[in-house]
Scaffold this motif. Structure first.
Motif, PDB file in Angstrom:
ATOM      1  N   LYS A  20       9.678   5.632  -1.698  1.00 13.50           N
ATOM      2  CA  LYS A  20      10.558   4.649  -1.036  1.00 13.50           C
ATOM      3  C   LYS A  20      10.110   3.219  -1.309  1.00 13.50           C
ATOM      4  O   LYS A  20      10.918   2.347  -1.660  1.00 13.50           O
ATOM      5  CB  LYS A  20      10.589   4.913   0.475  1.00 13.50           C
ATOM      6  CG  LYS A  20      11.087   6.291   0.847  1.00 13.50           C
ATOM      7  CD  LYS A  20      11.076   6.535   2.346  1.00 13.50           C
ATOM      8  CE  LYS A  20       9.685   6.512   2.936  1.00 13.50           C
ATOM      9  NZ  LYS A  20       8.840   7.621   2.439  1.00 13.50           N
ATOM     10  N   THR A  21       8.820   2.956  -1.130  1.00 13.00           N
ATOM     11  CA  THR A  21       8.291   1.609  -1.353  1.00 13.00           C
ATOM     12  C   THR A  21       8.447   1.198  -2.811  1.00 13.00           C
ATOM     13  O   THR A  21       8.837   0.061  -3.115  1.00 13.00           O
ATOM     14  CB  THR A  21       6.802   1.545  -0.941  1.00 13.00           C
ATOM     15  OG1 THR A  21       6.680   1.932   0.431  1.00 13.00           O
ATOM     16  CG2 THR A  21       6.246   0.143  -1.126  1.00 13.00           C
ATOM     17  N   CYS A  24      12.061   0.263  -3.596  1.00 13.71           N
ATOM     18  CA  CYS A  24      12.356  -1.103  -3.133  1.00 13.71           C
ATOM     19  C   CYS A  24      11.765  -2.136  -4.094  1.00 13.71           C
ATOM     20  O   CYS A  24      12.409  -3.132  -4.438  1.00 13.71           O
ATOM     21  CB  CYS A  24      11.798  -1.324  -1.724  1.00 13.71           C
ATOM     22  SG  CYS A  24      12.665  -0.433  -0.426  1.00 13.71           S
ATOM     23  N   MET A  47       6.611  -4.749   0.243  1.00 15.45           N
ATOM     24  CA  MET A  47       6.859  -4.051   1.507  1.00 15.45           C
ATOM     25  C   MET A  47       5.589  -3.632   2.248  1.00 15.45           C
ATOM     26  O   MET A  47       5.522  -3.716   3.464  1.00 15.45           O
ATOM     27  CB  MET A  47       7.732  -2.819   1.252  1.00 15.45           C
ATOM     28  CG  MET A  47       9.118  -3.155   0.711  1.00 15.45           C
ATOM     29  SD  MET A  47      10.015  -4.322   1.757  1.00 15.45           S
ATOM     30  CE  MET A  47      11.709  -3.803   1.467  1.00 15.45           C
ATOM     31  N   LEU A  76      16.964  -4.677   2.392  1.00 16.75           N
ATOM     32  CA  LEU A  76      16.298  -3.411   2.086  1.00 16.75           C
ATOM     33  C   LEU A  76      15.274  -3.120   3.175  1.00 16.75           C
ATOM     34  O   LEU A  76      14.418  -3.958   3.478  1.00 16.75           O
ATOM     35  CB  LEU A  76      15.584  -3.476   0.726  1.00 16.75           C
ATOM     36  CG  LEU A  76      16.373  -3.993  -0.480  1.00 16.75           C
ATOM     37  CD1 LEU A  76      15.481  -3.954  -1.723  1.00 16.75           C
ATOM     38  CD2 LEU A  76      17.640  -3.181  -0.700  1.00 16.75           C
ATOM     39  N   ASP A  78      12.309  -0.551   4.177  1.00 16.82           N
ATOM     40  CA  ASP A  78      11.399   0.506   3.731  1.00 16.82           C
ATOM     41  C   ASP A  78      10.743   1.113   4.965  1.00 16.82           C
ATOM     42  O   ASP A  78      10.108   0.398   5.751  1.00 16.82           O
ATOM     43  CB  ASP A  78      10.349  -0.093   2.793  1.00 16.82           C
ATOM     44  CG  ASP A  78       9.337   0.937   2.320  1.00 16.82           C
ATOM     45  OD1 ASP A  78       9.686   2.121   2.266  1.00 16.82           O
ATOM     46  OD2 ASP A  78       8.194   0.538   2.005  1.00 16.82           O
TER      47      ASP A  78
END
Length: 685
Positions: A20-21, A24, A47, A76, A78
């Motif tokens: 996920k990070t 982003c 993030m 966005l 995260d």
């Protein structure tokens, strides 16, 4: 000003390590928002900026990055992948208008994938999937899609799929345009779909069309009469189905190699939901009207020892400008807004105003907490809590390594609790301990690391002491005469009392049955005061005494030497004698526990409950193949249950508990508890 229909708020959810990070980070770099693409391993991502996140190489906070491109504004979000930080997922998913579940292509649907998916579905959020890591050696996109269909239980529509997988990955195939996107470093070229993939492309396109035409009667008629469906109509129907939570689009790519990332963002722009499409569901719905009176929800609070309190809001209606005064309907207080920011990781970019659909940060709001609604004073917003956090599953006592820092520790823990609604801190006056509670061991460890790094203090963790009670099991009588003569006025107090056991939970009763003035009425309160003082420390282990009735039925006094203190002392000593004569016993807190586990683990967990002196009260079927085991378990046994449950269910089980009542400790365990208590009291003298 960006129009509200061109705002996209998207939360990335999923299992820890799914990427996920990194996704982003790839989006920010591809859109030239950052000059270099950060790495989780190197600790330089936008993030994951908290020192604890950098050290652990994993997200523990939900973080937000805001940017604009081609007339659109993107937010966005995260979120953490560990279940210990599920509170961060709950609130950020609540304010998102789009939710993307990120899957690891080699692992597919994992434990936290399911948990976070259920949260998003409870909020009825439009859902999409990004199958990440198609360049991994054991990537299996088709398997991930099949698992997603079982998870979603609705139309899952593949938008693109890998052109080769694993170490041979070349790019992706777009199902709508029926084109192949070939990646070579930073260069992307478009070509026709290779012959060997045309059948697969057509299969996914047919599934996509069948899902889309269900959203439009006109398209359904076209499809049934074998008329072609053009891409414009297909996108329009896909968008409708997605926004109404009927279709789950699936994208694929490699976040670390930036494959498929631009195509994902194009999809988000073309058919993603705006704040107009996903109004927050309250008792009275707040419509996202740009020209309406200001309303916003506080969904996150952070506390920095240097910057102070930073309050994150989602604007639900209208707009707010720096210099405005806002009203908090929960605390019924007004505050002036001096500065407004849009977040970008750890940076805060100041803006003159926030409007409907925006996520922003407000510094130094005094009376504000997560879940409060802000508005202008003429149009107050009040609503019931629209989310529910899981109860803490683990508690620990904390002790200062340096006794002089106890105030700093208390202050730091209090401020951390303000920023994390799933973290609780309280002082237990019965055990004289600070007790912290959280979702799991990782949660508490990370919180204490924050305490060390952000507030400069360290603590030692231990098991919290159990708040045992003492009581009697049979009636008893006691008498005590306090008589002391030291010259001048002496001391004289004489009481006769009877002790009776009460039902569990009845507490303490004092009954005055003095007749004929054996003890003057003005000394009766002194006797009761003495007995209440004696209740604080029983005769077995010095624990508080409960569920006892004390009847004062006789005694005597001295015209000169009797006093309040004399009768208090007599009552205390008489009560101790009465306790000894009443066959005293130890009581322990019993917790009402609900354990949620997948079907296959239910038998093992029930066996473990029995081993903890627990009693199964029943079992019922829950959602998504889970069983709910209801039991009563002594608190002393359940303190370490969180880690055992996690181990036994591979992280899929969780439980809630609340205090039920006190019960007698089995006699074979009492001696050990009492001896440990006496040793502790002796050490503290």
């Amino acid at each position: 000003m960006i129009a509200v229909e061109k705002k996209r708020v998207i939360a990335f959810i999923g299992h820890n390590g799914s990427g996920k990070t990194t996704l982003c980070e790839s989006i920010l770099f591809n859109n030239k928002v950052t000059e270099r693409m950060g790495s989780v391993d190197q600790g330089n991502t936008v993030m994951d900026f908290d020192p604890v996140e950098i050290e652990r190489k994993t997200s523990i906070n939900a973080s937000i990055a805001t940017f604009e491109k081609e007339g659109y504004r993107y937010f966005l979000i995260d979120t953490p992948g560990f279940s210990d930080f599920i509170g961060e997922v709950i609130l950020t998913t609540l304010v998102a208008d789009n939710v993307c579940s990120v899957l690891d292509s080699a692992s597919g649907v994992e434990v936290q994938t399911e948990k976070t998916w259920r949260i998003a579905q409870d909020y009825k959020k439009p859902m999409m999937i990004f199958v990440n890591g198609i360049d991994k050696e054991f990537s299996n996109f088709d398997k991930a899609v099949e698992q997603s269909k079982k998870l979603a239980k609705k139309n899952v529509a593949v938008i693109n799929f890998p052109l080769e997988e694993g170490l041979k990955v070349k790019g992706i195939v777009d199902v709508i345009s029926q084109k192949a996107y070939l990646y070579s470093g930073d260069k992307v070229s478009v070509s026709d779909v290779p012959p060997e993939l045309k059948e697969k492309t057509q299969k996914y396109r047919t599934e996509l069309i069948e899902a889309a035409v269900e959203q439009d009667e006109g398209l359904m008629e076209k499809y049934l009469s074998d008329q072609p469906i053009d891409n414009a109509d297909l996108l329009k129907a896909l968008s409708k189905g997605y926004r109404e939570n009927q279709i789950v689009p699936v994208f694929c790519g490699s976040a670390i190699k930036r494959i498929g990332v631009n195509e994902f963002m194009e999809g988000l722009q073309k058919f993603g939901a705006s704040p107009l499409d996903v109004p927050l569901k309250l008792e009275g719905e707040i419509k996202p009207d740009a020209s309406g009176p200001f309303a916003a929800l506080i969904f996150k609070v952070t506390v920095d020892p240097f910057i102070g309190k930073l309050t994150y809001v989602k604007v639900l209606r209208g707009q707010i400008k720096a210099g405005d005064t806002i009203y908090n309907g929960t605390t019924q207080s007004s505050e002036r807004i001096n500065h407004l920011y849009v977040p970008f990781g750890k940076k805060q970019n100041e803006v003159p105003e926030l409007s409907v659909g925006d996520i922003g940060a407000v510094p130094k709001l005094k009376d504000s907490k997560v879940g409060d609604f802000l508005s202008d004073i003429a149009n107050q917003v009040s609503a019931k809590k629209i989310y529910q956090f899981p109860d803490p599953m683990i508690s620990k006592s904390v002790k200062a390594k340096n006794a002089a820092e106890i105030d700093k520790i208390t202050n730091g823990l209090t401020r951390l609790a303000e920023s994390d609604p799933t973290f609780h801190m309280e002082f237990n006056p019965e055990t004289s301990e600070i007790v912290i509670s959280g979702i799991g061991n990782v949660h508490l460890e990370a919180t204490l690391e924050k305490l060390k790094k952000n507030f400069g203090v360290e603590v030692e963790l231990g098991k919290p002491k159990i708040a045992y009670r003492e009581t009697i099991t049979k009636k008893s009588n006691a008498e005590y005469k306090h008589k002391k003569q030291t010259g001048g006025h002496g001391q004289y107090g004489h009481v006769k009392i009877e002790l009776e056991p009460l039902e569990r939970g009845k507490g303490f009763e004092f009954v005055d049955k003095i007749f004929g003035g054996a003890i003057p009425k003005n000394f009766i309160p002194s006797v009761e005061k003495g007995i209440r003082e004696a209740l604080k420390s029983g005769v077995l282990g010095g624990y508080p005494v409960d569920d006892v009735r004390v009847i004062l039925y006789d005694g005597s006094y001295h015209e000169v030497d009797s006093s309040d203190i004399a009768f208090q002392i007599a009552a205390i000593q008489a009560f101790k004698i009465g306790m000894q004569n009443g066959n005293p016993t130890l009581l322990e807190p019993i917790m009402s526990v609900e354990i949620y586990v997948p079907d296959k683990y239910a038998g093992d967990i029930m066996g473990d409950v029995n081993s903890m002196r627990g009693r199964i009260q029943g079992m019922e079927s829950g959602e998504n193949g889970y069983q709910v085991i209801k039991a009563e378990i002594p608190l002393a046994e359940v303190l370490d249950f969180s880690s055992k449950l996690n181990s036994m269910t591979s992280g899929q089980g969780y439980f809630t508990m609340k205090f039920s009542r006190y019960e007698e400790v089995p006699r074979n365990l009492q001696d050990k508890i009492i001896q440990e208590r006496k040793a502790e009291l002796a050490a503290n003298k």
